[in-house]
Design a protein around this motif. Structure first.
Motif, PDB file in Angstrom:
ATOM      1  N   ASN A  79       0.823  -1.208   0.000  1.00 17.30           N
ATOM      2  CA  ASN A  79       0.000   0.000   0.000  1.00 17.30           C
ATOM      3  C   ASN A  79       0.861   1.263   0.000  1.00 17.30           C
ATOM      4  OD1 ASN A  79      -2.343  -1.510   0.025  1.00 17.30           O
ATOM      5  ND2 ASN A  79      -2.644  -1.358   2.232  1.00 17.30           N
ATOM      6  N   LEU A  80       1.935   1.235   0.799  1.00 15.31           N
ATOM      7  CA  LEU A  80       2.858   2.370   0.806  1.00 15.31           C
ATOM      8  C   LEU A  80       3.523   2.518  -0.556  1.00 15.31           C
ATOM      9  CD1 LEU A  80       4.454   4.607   2.258  1.00 15.31           C
ATOM     10  CD2 LEU A  80       6.089   2.838   2.970  1.00 15.31           C
ATOM     11  N   ALA A  81       3.904   1.390  -1.154  1.00  9.95           N
ATOM     12  CA  ALA A  81       4.550   1.431  -2.473  1.00  9.95           C
ATOM     13  C   ALA A  81       3.622   2.033  -3.524  1.00  9.95           C
ATOM     14  CB  ALA A  81       4.979   0.025  -2.882  1.00  9.95           C
ATOM     15  N   GLU A  82       2.325   1.722  -3.442  1.00  7.24           N
ATOM     16  CA  GLU A  82       1.355   2.309  -4.370  1.00  7.24           C
ATOM     17  C   GLU A  82       1.355   3.829  -4.261  1.00  7.24           C
ATOM     18  OE1 GLU A  82      -2.292  -0.672  -5.371  1.00  7.24           O
ATOM     19  OE2 GLU A  82      -2.326   0.242  -3.385  1.00  7.24           O
ATOM     20  N   THR A  83       1.404   4.317  -3.034  1.00  5.66           N
ATOM     21  CA  THR A  83       1.444   5.768  -2.815  1.00  5.66           C
ATOM     22  C   THR A  83       2.704   6.370  -3.411  1.00  5.66           C
ATOM     23  OG1 THR A  83       0.141   5.607  -0.778  1.00  5.66           O
ATOM     24  CG2 THR A  83       1.474   7.575  -1.050  1.00  5.66           C
ATOM     25  N   VAL A  84       3.828   5.691  -3.198  1.00  7.05           N
ATOM     26  CA  VAL A  84       5.103   6.187  -3.723  1.00  7.05           C
ATOM     27  C   VAL A  84       5.077   6.246  -5.251  1.00  7.05           C
ATOM     28  CG1 VAL A  84       7.544   5.581  -4.009  1.00  7.05           C
ATOM     29  CG2 VAL A  84       6.486   5.504  -1.737  1.00  7.05           C
ATOM     30  N   ILE A  85       4.556   5.184  -5.888  1.00  8.73           N
ATOM     31  CA  ILE A  85       4.481   5.155  -7.350  1.00  8.73           C
ATOM     32  C   ILE A  85       3.588   6.275  -7.862  1.00  8.73           C
ATOM     33  CG2 ILE A  85       3.645   3.829  -9.331  1.00  8.73           C
ATOM     34  CD1 ILE A  85       4.446   1.290  -7.793  1.00  8.73           C
ATOM     35  N   ALA A  86       2.401   6.413  -7.246  1.00  8.77           N
ATOM     36  CA  ALA A  86       1.451   7.437  -7.690  1.00  8.77           C
ATOM     37  C   ALA A  86       2.015   8.837  -7.511  1.00  8.77           C
ATOM     38  CB  ALA A  86       0.141   7.288  -6.924  1.00  8.77           C
ATOM     39  N   ASN A  87       2.572   9.105  -6.331  1.00 12.29           N
ATOM     40  CA  ASN A  87       3.091  10.442  -6.068  1.00 12.29           C
ATOM     41  C   ASN A  87       4.265  10.801  -6.973  1.00 12.29           C
ATOM     42  OD1 ASN A  87       1.204  10.377  -4.057  1.00 12.29           O
ATOM     43  ND2 ASN A  87       2.583  10.962  -2.414  1.00 12.29           N
ATOM     44  N   SER A  88       5.117   9.817  -7.248  1.00 10.25           N
ATOM     45  CA  SER A  88       6.270  10.102  -8.105  1.00 10.25           C
ATOM     46  C   SER A  88       5.816  10.459  -9.515  1.00 10.25           C
ATOM     47  CB  SER A  88       7.218   8.899  -8.134  1.00 10.25           C
ATOM     48  OG  SER A  88       6.605   7.771  -8.751  1.00 10.25           O
ATOM     49  N   ARG A  89       4.732   9.854  -9.966  1.00  9.16           N
ATOM     50  CA  ARG A  89       4.233  10.146 -11.315  1.00  9.16           C
ATOM     51  C   ARG A  89       3.456  11.459 -11.369  1.00  9.16           C
ATOM     52  NH1 ARG A  89       2.434   3.992 -13.076  1.00  9.16           N
ATOM     53  NH2 ARG A  89       4.556   3.223 -13.366  1.00  9.16           N
ATOM     54  N   HIS A  90       2.880  11.842 -10.254  1.00  2.71           N
ATOM     55  CA  HIS A  90       2.153  13.109 -10.191  1.00  2.71           C
ATOM     56  C   HIS A  90       3.058  14.272  -9.805  1.00  2.71           C
ATOM     57  CE1 HIS A  90      -1.825  11.507 -10.865  1.00  2.71           C
ATOM     58  NE2 HIS A  90      -1.720  10.657  -9.875  1.00  2.71           N
TER      59      HIS A  90
END
Length: 233
Positions: A79-90
């Motif tokens: 779940n944390l990794a999902e946040t990291v991926i999303a935030n890095s792309r945004h």
């Protein structure tokens, strides 16, 4: 501030499903199968997965704990990794002050990829059953020959199910690539790549004395008969 939707450039989703989510045996066979949850839980309890958690992610877990972020199991880390991926792309600040392309960032990307690959490809039955409905549908399109081109849309887990069935992607080659990259070496399995958002498959059917199917993963030709080659078969 943080979003878990790993989509670049914040596109607005348009509903495309014509079959109820939990009844879609073609695009979501990895979830609607009666034994899917049982297999999923078993997959994260093997020795390899425990070793990764205990050894490879030790520094990451200590770092996150120091920033008051609790990751008690694989699901919370995913779940944390999902946040990291999303935030890095945004272009949004990452949790715990993690910076892109650092080892902690790469650890989280691998955790995300490994979690899903392990969940739906660990058992031989999974690799066979989950891919069959979509492969059957693709073969129907080819056999009927009523269209010059057919476009299908699905999420990453649908794609990784097919990659697993074709022998292109599995948790072992993914882990070996992660270890090689972590030690500064060239990855040993160049086709063993997780299908993140915007990934694509192309199946090209060629008629003739010997009909052949050419397969491309993110535009790169890969043989369905031997993933180490590029020839149609």
């Amino acid at each position: 501030q943080y979003t878990r939707a790993p989509l670049p450039n914040n596109p607005q989703a348009i509903p495309i499903y014509t079959t109820p989510y939990l009844q879609d045996h073609v695009l979501r066979s990895f979830q609607v199968c009666a034994k899917a949850e049982e297999w999923s839980q078993q997959s994260l309890k093997d020795n390899q997965t425990k070793a990764i958690w205990g050894k490879e992610f030790k520094d990451l877990r200590v770092y996150l704990k120091g920033h008051k972020i609790k990751v008690n199991d694989w699901r919370s880390l995913k779940n944390l990794a999902e946040t990291v991926i999303a935030n890095s792309r945004h272009g949004i600040e990452l949790p715990a002050g993690i910076m892109p392309n650092t080892q902690h960032f790469k650890d989280l990307i691998f955790a995300y990829e490994y979690y899903f690959v392990k969940q739906v490809t660990s058992h031989e039955s999974q690799r066979k059953l989950f891919a069959k409905p979509l492969l059957d549908a693709i073969l129907v399109y080819i056999d009927t020959g009523v269209k010059n081109a057919v476009f299908l849309s699905a999420n990453e887990r649908t794609l990784l199910v097919l990659l697993s069935a074709f022998g292109i992607l599995n948790s072992e080659c993914l882990f070996e690539n992660y270890l090689a990259e972590k030690s500064g070496q060239a990855i040993p399995h160049e086709n063993c790549v997780y299908p993140h958002s915007m990934s694509n498959f192309i199946f090209e059917y060629y008629k003739g004395k010997e009909a052949k199917i050419a397969f491309k993963y993110n535009w790169k030709p890969i043989s369905l008969c031997d993933p180490t080659t590029t020839k149609a078969c």
